[in-house]
Design a protein around this motif. Structure first.
Motif, PDB file in Angstrom:
ATOM      1  N   ARG A 126     -12.365 -88.363-108.734  1.00  0.00           N
ATOM      2  CA  ARG A 126     -12.478 -86.608-108.373  1.00  0.00           C
ATOM      3  C   ARG A 126     -11.241 -86.945-107.169  1.00  0.00           C
ATOM      4  N   CYS A 127     -10.921 -87.257-107.070  1.00  0.00           N
ATOM      5  CA  CYS A 127     -10.053 -87.500-105.915  1.00  0.00           C
ATOM      6  C   CYS A 127      -9.209 -88.979-105.648  1.00  0.00           C
ATOM      7  N   ARG A 128      -7.850 -89.267-105.265  1.00  0.00           N
ATOM      8  CA  ARG A 128      -7.285 -89.857-105.191  1.00  0.00           C
ATOM      9  C   ARG A 128      -6.088 -89.576-104.668  1.00  0.00           C
ATOM     10  N   VAL A 129      -5.557 -91.307-103.886  1.00  0.00           N
ATOM     11  CA  VAL A 129      -4.081 -91.131-103.321  1.00  0.00           C
ATOM     12  C   VAL A 129      -3.057 -91.268-104.289  1.00  0.00           C
ATOM     13  N   VAL A 130      -2.205 -90.594-103.519  1.00  0.00           N
ATOM     14  CA  VAL A 130      -0.569 -91.541-104.371  1.00  0.00           C
ATOM     15  C   VAL A 130      -0.029 -92.078-103.087  1.00  0.00           C
ATOM     16  N   ARG A 131       0.067 -93.399-103.422  1.00  0.00           N
ATOM     17  CA  ARG A 131       1.370 -93.591-101.808  1.00  0.00           C
ATOM     18  C   ARG A 131       3.270 -93.407-102.140  1.00  0.00           C
ATOM     19  N   ALA A 132       3.413 -92.297-101.798  1.00  0.00           N
ATOM     20  CA  ALA A 132       4.877 -92.463-102.221  1.00  0.00           C
ATOM     21  C   ALA A 132       4.728 -90.781-101.043  1.00  0.00           C
ATOM     22  N   ARG A 133       6.410 -90.872-100.443  1.00  0.00           N
ATOM     23  CA  ARG A 133       6.463 -89.325-100.214  1.00  0.00           C
ATOM     24  C   ARG A 133       6.531 -88.433-100.730  1.00  0.00           C
ATOM     25  N   SER A 134       6.205 -87.199-100.340  1.00  0.00           N
ATOM     26  CA  SER A 134       6.441 -86.061-101.308  1.00  0.00           C
ATOM     27  C   SER A 134       7.593 -85.819-102.569  1.00  0.00           C
ATOM     28  N   ASP A 135       8.595 -86.302-101.849  1.00  0.00           N
ATOM     29  CA  ASP A 135       9.822 -85.912-102.547  1.00  0.00           C
ATOM     30  C   ASP A 135      10.014 -87.168-103.179  1.00  0.00           C
ATOM     31  N   GLU A 136       9.067 -87.560-103.720  1.00  0.00           N
ATOM     32  CA  GLU A 136       9.424 -89.414-104.605  1.00  0.00           C
ATOM     33  C   GLU A 136       7.932 -89.329-105.668  1.00  0.00           C
ATOM     34  N   ALA A 137       7.155 -88.187-105.458  1.00  0.00           N
ATOM     35  CA  ALA A 137       6.220 -87.785-105.987  1.00  0.00           C
ATOM     36  C   ALA A 137       6.187 -86.449-106.533  1.00  0.00           C
ATOM     37  N   ALA A 138       7.253 -85.734-106.529  1.00  0.00           N
ATOM     38  CA  ALA A 138       7.380 -84.060-106.807  1.00  0.00           C
ATOM     39  C   ALA A 138       7.193 -83.638-108.305  1.00  0.00           C
ATOM     40  N   ALA A 139       8.255 -84.428-108.895  1.00  0.00           N
ATOM     41  CA  ALA A 139       7.747 -85.228-110.795  1.00  0.00           C
ATOM     42  C   ALA A 139       6.798 -85.121-111.540  1.00  0.00           C
ATOM     43  N   ASP A 140       5.880 -86.180-110.493  1.00  0.00           N
ATOM     44  CA  ASP A 140       4.460 -86.105-111.616  1.00  0.00           C
ATOM     45  C   ASP A 140       3.777 -85.040-111.476  1.00  0.00           C
ATOM     46  N   PHE A 141       4.309 -83.955-110.843  1.00  0.00           N
ATOM     47  CA  PHE A 141       3.549 -82.749-111.095  1.00  0.00           C
ATOM     48  C   PHE A 141       4.489 -81.326-111.690  1.00  0.00           C
ATOM     49  N   ALA A 142       3.261 -81.081-113.034  1.00  0.00           N
ATOM     50  CA  ALA A 142       4.197 -80.198-113.924  1.00  0.00           C
ATOM     51  C   ALA A 142       4.343 -79.128-112.900  1.00  0.00           C
ATOM     52  N   SER A 143       5.000 -77.745-113.752  1.00  0.00           N
ATOM     53  CA  SER A 143       5.246 -76.329-112.891  1.00  0.00           C
ATOM     54  C   SER A 143       4.002 -75.826-113.283  1.00  0.00           C
ATOM     55  N   GLY A 144       3.636 -74.828-112.081  1.00  0.00           N
ATOM     56  CA  GLY A 144       1.884 -74.519-112.267  1.00  0.00           C
ATOM     57  C   GLY A 144       0.551 -74.812-112.585  1.00  0.00           C
ATOM     58  N   SER A 145       0.721 -76.294-112.249  1.00  0.00           N
ATOM     59  CA  SER A 145      -1.043 -77.364-112.077  1.00  0.00           C
ATOM     60  C   SER A 145      -1.389 -77.180-111.221  1.00  0.00           C
ATOM     61  N   ILE A 146      -0.673 -77.275-110.451  1.00  0.00           N
ATOM     62  CA  ILE A 146      -1.737 -76.938-109.009  1.00  0.00           C
ATOM     63  C   ILE A 146      -2.200 -75.543-108.596  1.00  0.00           C
ATOM     64  N   ASP A 147      -3.462 -75.652-107.886  1.00  0.00           N
ATOM     65  CA  ASP A 147      -3.793 -74.587-107.381  1.00  0.00           C
ATOM     66  C   ASP A 147      -4.048 -74.161-106.646  1.00  0.00           C
ATOM     67  N   LEU A 148      -4.105 -75.681-105.287  1.00  0.00           N
ATOM     68  CA  LEU A 148      -4.137 -75.071-103.805  1.00  0.00           C
ATOM     69  C   LEU A 148      -3.765 -76.495-103.132  1.00  0.00           C
ATOM     70  N   LEU A 149      -1.974 -76.055-102.296  1.00  0.00           N
ATOM     71  CA  LEU A 149      -1.194 -77.067-102.187  1.00  0.00           C
ATOM     72  C   LEU A 149      -1.125 -76.622-100.140  1.00  0.00           C
ATOM     73  N   HIS A 150      -1.447 -78.195 -99.907  1.00  0.00           N
ATOM     74  CA  HIS A 150      -1.919 -78.306 -98.504  1.00  0.00           C
ATOM     75  C   HIS A 150      -0.699 -78.779 -97.914  1.00  0.00           C
ATOM     76  N   VAL A 151       0.736 -78.045 -97.425  1.00  0.00           N
ATOM     77  CA  VAL A 151       0.899 -79.138 -96.492  1.00  0.00           C
ATOM     78  C   VAL A 151       1.204 -79.181 -95.372  1.00  0.00           C
ATOM     79  N   ASP A 152       1.094 -80.260 -95.708  1.00  0.00           N
ATOM     80  CA  ASP A 152       0.624 -81.075 -93.705  1.00  0.00           C
ATOM     81  C   ASP A 152       2.033 -82.666 -93.673  1.00  0.00           C
ATOM     82  N   GLY A 153       2.577 -82.791 -94.358  1.00  0.00           N
ATOM     83  CA  GLY A 153       3.138 -83.538 -93.894  1.00  0.00           C
ATOM     84  C   GLY A 153       4.351 -84.531 -92.979  1.00  0.00           C
ATOM     85  N   ASN A 154       5.250 -84.403 -93.275  1.00  0.00           N
ATOM     86  CA  ASN A 154       6.652 -84.714 -92.332  1.00  0.00           C
ATOM     87  C   ASN A 154       6.735 -83.205 -91.394  1.00  0.00           C
ATOM     88  N   HIS A 155       6.441 -83.048 -90.122  1.00  0.00           N
ATOM     89  CA  HIS A 155       6.916 -81.487 -89.515  1.00  0.00           C
ATOM     90  C   HIS A 155       8.443 -81.104 -88.860  1.00  0.00           C
TER      91      HIS A 155
END
Ligand SMILES: C[S@@+](CC[C@H](N)C(=O)[O-])C[C@H]1O[C@@H](n2cnc3c(N)ncnc32)[C@H](O)[C@@H]1O
Length: 234
Positions: A126-155
């Motif tokens: 139930r826990c994994r790491v996607v080794r990619a930049r956020s812009d590269e990984a965005a297409a892996d996540f469908a619309s409405g598929s995330i319940d809680l997003l934590h934005v803490d990458g490049n500031h």
């Protein structure tokens, strides 16, 4: 699991886990933040958590532990673990040159450390790491598929704005976006834009003043509104 908050025993387990993960100049969640988000997950029956920017895993690991204890959902972290991605060029006034600091970090070692911790705590289902930049990984996540997003990458301001632009539609209506370092001048404009359409539920800034002088809190929690109510200022 009974109740609408993290039970005491689990709270203690999460505290021990956060305590065991290093906290250094590169940043990391406070115990307070990990517990607030854990309570939010339980109180709102959230299932899928996505974190942009994992670093040592001071938030991903406890939330992965929580999802494992709840026997539902997952906590996913996205991080490229490269010096290039961690370079920040805006004037952040952190007392260190953030364009040079990333070259001194052992990114391979950090990545391995987080994978090893996932294994040690037996939370890999139930826990994994996607080794990619956020812009590269965005297409892996469908619309409405995330319940809680934590934005803490490049500031840098452009990166923060881009992360929210790319991932906002992926958060389910009624779900949450947590903006780290919400008081930073590079993060504030994106928070202000979010606040025009979504409810600012909670914001905590203690200026780094803590009992033990370690860490601190600076984050804002937004509840994402239904598309029909967007555009209505609350
Ligand atoms: C402040 S640390 C994250 C701390 C972590 N969220 C915590 O609470 O313990 C920022 C991390 O963002 C990562 N990062 C930088 N650019 C990124 C990007 N474009 N996508 C995902 N992660 C990124 C860096 O590699 C670094 O590990």
């Amino acid at each position: 699991m009974a109740g609408r908050a993290v039970p005491l025993g689990l709270r203690r387990d999460l505290a021990a886990l956060v305590d065991a993960v290093p906290l250094d100049f590169g940043g990391g969640s406070s115990l307070c933040k990990a517990l607030v988000l854990a309570d939010l997950i339980i109180a709102n029956d959230l299932e899928r958590v996505l974190e942009i920017g994992v670093y040592h895993g001071r938030l991903l690991l406890p939330l992965g532990f929580l999802m494992t204890a709840l026997e539902r959902g997952e906590a996913v972290g996205i991080d490229p673990y490269t010096a290039a991605a961690a370079v920040q060029s805006d004037a952040h006034d952190r007392g260190v040159d953030l364009t040079a600091w990333p070259a001194q970090v052992d990114w391979e070692g950090l990545h391995s450390e987080v994978l090893a911790a996932i294994e040690t705590h037996a939370i890999g289902e139930r826990c994994r790491v996607v080794r990619a930049r956020s812009d590269e990984a965005a297409a892996d996540f469908a619309s409405g598929s995330i319940d809680l997003l934590h934005v803490d990458g490049n500031h840098d301001a452009a990166s923060v704005a881009r992360d929210v632009e790319l991932y906002l539609s992926k958060v389910s209506p009624g779900g949450f976006i947590v903006m780290d370092d919400a008081s930073w001048s590079s993060v504030r404009p994106t928070c202000e834009r979010l606040a025009t359409e979504h409810e600012l539920v909670f914001q905590l800034f203690d200026g780094g003043v803590t009992v033990d002088g370690v860490g601190g809190n600076d984050f804002a929690v937004f509840r994402i509104s239904e598309p029909a109510s967007r555009g209505v200022r609350r």
